[in-house]
Design a protein around this motif. Structure first.
Motif: not given
Length: 297
Positions: A25-37
């Motif tokens: 249930g983690f949102s795509e938006n949250y996952i995208r932010h996790l990928r950034k650094r």
């Protein structure tokens, strides 16, 4: 940095961190932010990325608040500001600039330019893009200045956008392309850049109005329902009228160095004030030169 710690249980064979997060249930938006650094995701104490395979008993640590101002590096390149008030900022994005940061475009992106501009006005500002444009797509981008307006604009039909495109071949009549779009993934379950038409996808409707034909290509006005990622590019390619210069869904062109698409008109009803904002910009020069006409819209 504060992390959310998760002990992996009941994971599938060859399951990646990305698949685990989506399944839970983690949102795509949250996952995208996790990928950034690097360091926003840890697996068993070591820095990891979303394509890392997991096993039962692994310790997964996720940074709790990746969407903060310090995650967007400043870019001092001036913005082309079309409109601004206390609630929204509307800018004209040139082609070739990504809307949001990535590992390959950590600084050279629109969000970094916005972050620098707004840092002089609001030290607590967080970049909240309402309509994200592809890297190669030029045109109007709306940014919410605070969380309330962001939530409201994303919850209702407050924004109408008009795109202009140059597509290959002759489009004679008005068209409605009503075909669902799905995000493709690789063998590890990671999203690919490309989207496809599929009955398993999300609904997408594209309205195409042909305006001009030069003997080879058609100049069209386009409006969307739903606004899926790559919707215009996928739909036009599917009916054999790919955008001129779209190397992902069509082919490279000598006429233009990128996909010939621009978001040139935007109407916003501010849900807080009921104020109607109507914005229009001229077409980019490289776009107009394809027809060799001073196209006025």
């Amino acid at each position: 940095m504060s992390y959310n710690k998760i002990i992996i249980k009941q994971c599938e064979q060859n399951e990646t961190i990305y698949k685990f997060l989506k399944k839970n249930g983690f949102s795509e938006n949250y996952i995208r932010h996790l990928r950034k650094r690097e360091g926003y995701i840890k697996l068993n104490g070591q820095t990891a990325f979303t394509n890392k395979l997991i096993n039962n008993g692994d310790l997964l640590e996720l940074y709790k608040n990746p969407a903060t101002t310090n995650m967007v590096a400043y870019n001092t390149t001036p913005l082309d500001i079309v409109y601004e008030d206390d609630d929204v900022l509307i800018v004209n994005k040139p082609s070739g600039i990504p809307t949001t940061p990535s590992r390959s475009h950590f600084i050279d992106n629109l969000s970094s330019m916005i972050s620098y501009y707004m840092s002089k006005k609001d030290k607590e500002f967080i970049v909240r893009i309402i309509n994200r444009l592809d890297k190669d797509t030029a045109g109007l981008v709306c940014i919410a200045k605070h969380s309330l307006i962001s939530n409201l604009l994303n919850s209702g039909n407050y924004i109408q956008k008009t795109y202009y495109a140059i597509c290959t071949g002759f489009i004679k009549d008005n068209l409605l392309i009503d075909k669902p779009i799905i995000t493709t993934t690789n063998e590890l379950g990671i999203n690919n850049q490309k989207r496809e038409i599929s009955e398993l996808g999300k609904p997408a409707r594209t309205f195409v109005t042909p305006l001009m034909f030069d003997g080879n290509n058609s100049f069209c006005k386009i409006n969307l329902e739903y606004g899926r990622t790559h919707q215009i590019r996928v739909h036009l390619s599917n009916i054999s009228h790919a955008l001129v210069g779209d190397e992902l869904y069509g082919k490279k062109s000598e006429l233009i160095s990128h996909a010939a698409l621009v978001c040139a008109k935007m109407t916003i009803i501010n849900p807080l004030t009921n104020k109607k904002i109507e914005i229009g910009i001229d077409l980019p020069n490289d776009f107009k030169k394809i027809f060799n006409l001073p196209i006025s819209i």
